[in-house]
Structures are given as C-alpha cells and as structure tokens.
Scaffold this active site. Structure first.
Site, PDB file in Angstrom:
ATOM      1  N   GLU A 159       0.867  -1.176   0.000  1.00 11.44           N
ATOM      2  CA  GLU A 159       0.000   0.000   0.000  1.00 11.44           C
ATOM      3  C   GLU A 159       0.897   1.217   0.000  1.00 11.44           C
ATOM      4  O   GLU A 159       1.846   1.297   0.786  1.00 11.44           O
ATOM      5  CB  GLU A 159      -0.869   0.033   1.263  1.00 11.44           C
ATOM      6  CG  GLU A 159      -2.019  -0.947   1.244  1.00 11.44           C
ATOM      7  CD  GLU A 159      -2.845  -0.850   2.516  1.00 11.44           C
ATOM      8  OE1 GLU A 159      -2.728   0.156   3.243  1.00 11.44           O
ATOM      9  OE2 GLU A 159      -3.590  -1.794   2.785  1.00 11.44           O
ATOM     10  N   ASP A 217      -5.715   9.707  10.260  1.00  8.84           N
ATOM     11  CA  ASP A 217      -4.376   9.196  10.516  1.00  8.84           C
ATOM     12  C   ASP A 217      -3.798   9.680  11.829  1.00  8.84           C
ATOM     13  O   ASP A 217      -3.916  10.846  12.179  1.00  8.84           O
ATOM     14  CB  ASP A 217      -3.431   9.586   9.370  1.00  8.84           C
ATOM     15  CG  ASP A 217      -3.687   8.760   8.135  1.00  8.84           C
ATOM     16  OD1 ASP A 217      -3.704   7.513   8.265  1.00  8.84           O
ATOM     17  OD2 ASP A 217      -3.899   9.331   7.066  1.00  8.84           O
TER      18      ASP A 217
END
Lengths: 266, 414
Positions: free
Chosen positions: A49, A60
């Site tokens: 990824e 995040d």
C-alpha cells in the site's frame, strides 16, 4: 489476467499463511527513498500500500501524519506518486500495489483522469479513506471498469445490515479496521475480539478477502495470523522516522522490520 | 441551482447531505458513519419536538440571555452620513459571542444520547469557551482542540476554558490554527465515538453538523425579525445585513429567517478575511474564487493547491482564519442570494477604531471585518436604508493584538 492483488492472496493461501500488506507514504522521506523502500520490502511483503500524502488527514495518527508532512515538505506531487508506482512496476511487474489516500486528491485530479493514470502506471487497487459506502458506489463502478479493485473499509461501528450491503457491492478485497482508532493507535481490544469480528464479516461472503489493519505491530501480528491478510503501516512509518533521527538508513531498517513481520505470520 | 421557499435552508439537503447537488455531503471515515447517522436521527426527531424546542428556548432565554440587543449606532450613522447603521449586539450573549447557541444545543443533544464526554474545536477560542461553559452547565466532561498559534494569540479565551474545567489540547500539526484543530478533533472522535459526542464549532463538517449549527445560530435572526418589526412597525423596505464569514455560523444564523425575502428588500453581505494587505494569503475562498474541494467531511469552496493540498491561511482574526467555508454559504453564493466580499487585517483594525471612537461597542476583530465593509457601503446608501451589522463577538479576547497593533488606548481595562 487476474488482478495481482488476487494473485497475492492466492499465493499466500497456497503457502498456508496470511498475506502481509505494508503501508508506506509516497515520497517519504524522498521520492527516491520511498521507491527504494518499495523495491527492498517487496521481497517479503505480498501487497504494497502506498499512501498519497495529504495535509489534512482526518483518520491518521501521528506516525503517518509525520510521514505525510515530511513527504509534502520534500516536494511530492500527485504525478510523482504515479511515477514512483510506474518505476517500481518496471522491475516488479506482478507485485500488487494499492494507493491509499483522501478523496480530495482524486477529486482535484479528476476521477477519470486519475483512474487512467492508475492504469497506465500499474496501480491495482484503491483505498479512499473518506469516501465511504454508499457515496463511493459510482466511483467504485468506475474502478471496476478499469480492473482496479476499490477496497471497502469496514469498522467495528459498521452495523450488520450495513456490512452486508457493503460486502454485496464490494470488489474481491475489503479492509477491516480492527478498533475505534486513527491509524497507529495502541491495540485497545484483544486480538481474540478482533478475530471474532473478522469471522463475523468473513461469514457474510467467504469468497471476499478481508485484511485487518490499524494498530498492528511486530508484537501483535502473530496473534492475528489466521486472517486473510494483515496490514502494517504506522509501525513502518515510525521506523523511518526513527532511522532518520539516528542517522541510519531507513531502507535497510524498514526491510529488516518487514522481514521480521513476515516471520511472525509464517 | 435554486433555493426553495418556505423550507428551512438546513433542510434543503439531499439524502446524501448535499446542498445544490454539490456542496456538503459526508466524506468521512467508515468508523464515523454510524455515530453520524445516530446523530442525524436524533436531531431530525428533536428539531421538530415541541418539548425539546421549549427546553432550548428556556436555556436561550434564561441562560444565554435572549434576546440580545438591537441598537442604532446614532453617532456612527451621523459620522458616516448615509444609511442608518444599526447593530445586533450578539456579543451580549452569555460568554460574549454567538458560539453559545451551537454549544448549548450540542450539549442538549449529547445529554439526550447519553454521552458523558464532549469534544470541540476552536479558532478564536469562542467556540471552545462556550462549549466549556455549556459542558459545565450540563455536567459533561469537555476537551477542546486548539491550534498552538491560536492558543498563543487568544489567551483570555484559553484561560476561560480552563477555568470552566475543560482540557485544552494544543494542536501542533500544519499551520497550528483552526483547520488543524478541526482535523485533530475529528481524529479524536474517530477513536472515541462510542463514548464521546463531538461539537463542530461552525456550520462546517459533515452535513449534520452544518445543520445543527445553522439551526442553533438561527436564534439570532429570529430575534432580529421581531426587533425590526418592533422598531419600524413592519419589515423595512431596504434592509442590508452585514456579517463576517469564517466558517459561516454567525452569518448564517443572522440571515436565516430572512431567506425568503427578495434580495432587493433584504440583502445579505458576507465579509471574509482578506488577510494582511501585503500578503497573498487570505481566508476568503468565496471572494477570491477558490475551487471546490473536500475539507473536514464536506465539499465546499476551499483554498487549496492544484493537487488538493489545503493551503495555509492568514488573518489577524483567529475566528475567520479557516481555508474553507460552510456548504450553506457556497449554496448562497452560487444561487446569488448572498454577496461576498473581503476586508483586510488593516481594514478591520481601522473599522474597530472608528466604531469604538463613536460608539459604546467593542466588536472583536471578526465583526470588525463586517463593520469595515458596512461603513464603506453605508456612505453611498440612502437614509431610509437600514444597515445592520452583527457584532457577534466582543473584543476582550483580542486585547493583546489590539494593544500591539493600535496601542494601549484602544484596549479598555477589564
């Protein structure tokens, strides 16, 4: 030809193990270095990824934020992200690559243009953090037409009714968020509990691959190895930050870490 | 794209949360889908519930202090020599700004949903201060996320939040201002949405937060409508409503009840923060034609680069220092119901000087932006035009900035 993502799961299953998915941020800490990291970890990781750095990431945690801000500061642009993928694919044609990011970057690039660029550079799947179902239906259909997997996210807060609908519409791979957390949080629920949720999801359609991510580290990965796949992101970003701080080579250190992660799920 | 009459603007939204088919929405991580849906169900039920409305009105009246004054600025009007200049003194509200309405409603909703914790973002510190006040009042534990740069420049409000028992969490990422505070607050909610309610401090964020905030601040125009008819016997024939626009909560609330009037009779003028006169940076996405993009869960006009990275803003006013703008205002701009323009830091300071020279009113730097444009335009307007400026915040919080930029004499002792 089968999408390299499906090939990766097939291969892992043949070896009777979970697939290992890594997450690194494109351009962290430089364009060249992030390519070097991909090349180097691809020996042990099954699916890579690659994060598209964004400066207002709402999901995040601090490790990935640090990587993203570092990459942006070092000048990464959207076209550079595609270039990294393209360069990587030159020597790793069948290695699966997933881009992961926030929708505004795709929106500004233009959905169709973005998908064409994904195709020409060799992107196999997309995870768009802030484009949930059903908002993503149309975009997911576009992805399908380009043979790109649109990977749906599933969370502990997703109701059973919703899970069924999302999975019904989903492509061959989905991503289960282990707990209520941003990326990189400390695992606040037991692996047993996570696997229980995972099994519930898996039963809805056993043919769909389900990977587990968020909060997975060297310490916890082994306990979750019965899943189809496991994603490690923040722990890798943290390793890059640590290496830079100590004047060490992130490429070597991250490779070592990924090798270790792999050994825990064999 | 058209505004419908007789339907509140907050309800002119599609199933997926879009105004005019393209502004707003719910661009959120999967984890937040369920808590947002729960909040939507609760809000849709309660906003039409007579008992809930009565409860809201009771707190607005007895605790917030409704109605706030509507006064004529006689000296300023004479000085300017044009339209009549009036002000809706929303800074009379408990806590000193309009943010109290949204904070109160969010705490009432949190209580109904059985949540014990509430979190919120803040720029100028007003949203945080009011949320800390309301949380204390309703017995909720409170955390406020605030950019480190804003903590430094809005100390009086930081102190107030702490005094009310809230934990103030400094945000060091990005530009260390409101945009980063909102992101950090949303991140915290992602990780704690099972126990914690989130209050978004303006008419921004996922659609339900835009709607709740707009519903709450509309108290301002409900009061004003009554006051106008009370003063003038009927709705004035030429009415102009000036308001500063950051996220857009006070301006939306100031205009909402007048939405269905023809704009020739009742014009809305939104004043964005143009930033320092010499800087290219600004916080005026509508005025300077920023492109549509996605920020904090909603599609809106937003300052960004061609890749979609959100750009840093610059403004003397922390409350307006936000790169995006409410989807409601994007809708009002594109349907041409409201007109948007910008005032620079210097314009706002100069307007503050003028207003405080002639009137016993101390608008904070945010409404000083609106005063700047109102004063300029009032000069050219006829005497039967009624200009109303929403003085939505008190300058007490800005005393350090005012002292530095204008000198001690412009800061009243408190």
């Amino acid at each position: 030809m089968l999408n390299p993502i499906s090939l990766a799961f097939k291969k892992a299953k043949q070896e009777n193990r979970a697939a290992l998915l890594t997450y690194t941020v494109a351009g962290d800490s430089s364009k060249k270095q992030s390519l070097d990291i991909l090349n180097s970890i691809s020996k042990n990781a099954d699916i890579l990824e690659l994060g598209v750095p964004h400066n207002t990431p709402v999901a995040d945690g601090s490790q990935i934020q640090t990587s993203a801000y570092r990459a942006i500061k070092n000048g990464i642009r959207m076209n550079d992200v595609f270039k990294i993928v393209k360069d990587f694919k030159k020597s790793n044609k069948n290695k699966a690559i997933i881009l992961m990011g926030y929708f505004n970057m795709i929106f500004q690039f233009g959905e169709n243009k973005f998908l064409n660029k994904c195709n020409s550079s060799g992107v196999n799947g997309l995870i768009v953090v802030d484009l949930p179902w059903p908002e993503n239906k149309e975009f997911a259909r576009k992805c399908k037409r380009k043979s790109i997997y649109f990977i749906q996210l599933l969370s502990p807060t997703t109701t059973t009714k919703r899970l069924k609908r999302i999975i019904r519409d989903s492509h061959p791979m989905n991503y289960f968020i282990s707990m209520l957390s941003t990326t990189g949080g400390k695992l606040k629920v037991s692996p047993k509990h996570i696997l229980k949720n995972y099994t519930k999801i898996k039963k809805i359609d056993p043919k769909k691959e389900i990977v587990i991510g968020f909060g997975i580290t060297e310490k916890t990965i082994g306990k979750l190895k019965s899943a189809d796949g496991l994603v490690v992101g923040s722990a890798i970003c943290k390793e890059i930050s640590k290496s830079l701080k100590h004047g060490q080579n992130p490429v070597t250190n991250v490779s070592k870490l990924v090798k270790k992660l792999k050994s825990k799920i064999l | 794209m058209k505004i419908k009459k007789k339907i509140p603007l907050i309800d002119q939204v599609s199933k997926l949360g879009f105004w005019g088919g393209k502004f707003g929405g719910n661009y959120v991580p999967e984890t937040l889908k369920k808590p947002i849906e729960d909040l939507e169900i609760l809000f849709n039920k309660l906003k039409n519930d007579k008992r809930f409305i009565a409860e809201r009105d009771k707190y607005f009246k007895n605790w917030v202090g409704a109605p706030t004054r509507f006064i004529k600025l006689e000296n300023l009007t004479n000085h300017v020599g044009g339209a009549q200049i009036w002000s809706k003194v929303v800074s009379d509200a408990n806590g000193g700004a309009h943010k109290i309405y949204n904070a109160t409603v969010h705490c009432l909703l949190a209580k109904r949903s059985g949540k014990k914790f509430i979190i919120g973002d803040t720029g100028a510190g007003y949203a945080g201060k009011m949320l800390s006040m309301a949380a204390k009042k309703f017995g909720l534990k409170c955390k406020i996320f605030m950019g480190a740069k804003d903590i430094a420049r809005q100390q009086p409000n930081v102190k107030a939040m702490k005094k009310n028992g809230a934990e103030v969490i400094p945000v060091y990422s990005g530009s260390q201002t409101l945009v980063d505070a909102v992101s950090e607050c949303m991140r915290f909610w992602v990780a704690n949405c099972d126990t914690t309610a989130m209050c978004v401090g303006s008419t921004v964020g996922p659609a339900v937060f835009v709607r709740i905030c707009g519903w709450s601040t509309s108290q301002i125009s409900r009061e004003l409508k009554v006051q106008l008819i009370d003063k003038f016997g009927s709705m004035p024939k030429k009415l102009k409503l000036y308001n500063c626009v950051g996220g857009g909560s006070s301006s939306f609330g100031f205009w909402n009840e007048f939405m269905d009037y023809d704009k020739k009779q009742c014009e809305f003028i939104g004043v964005e923060a143009g930033g320092p006169a010499k800087s290219k940076k600004h916080a005026a996405p509508l005025t300077y034609g920023s492109k549509i993009g996605i920020l904090h869960g909603a599609a809106q006009y937003v300052n960004q680069d061609s890749d979609g990275q959100i750009e840093e803003t610059e403004s003397i006013s922390a409350g307006l220092d936000y790169p995006g703008i409410s989807p409601l205002h994007c809708f009002l701009k594109d349907t041409k119901r409201a007109r948007y323009t910008a005032a620079s830091d210097e314009d706002a300071l100069s307007a503050y000087k003028t207003v405080t020279k002639f009137e016993k009113l101390r608008p904070s730097l945010e409404p000083s932006h609106a005063f700047s444009v109102a004063i300029k335009e009032a000069k050219k307007l006829s005497k039967d035009t009624i200009v109303v400026v929403n003085s939505c915040g008190d300058a007490y919080k800005d005393r350090e900035i005012l002292k530095k930029r204008l000198g001690k004499k412009y800061v009243e002792p408190n």
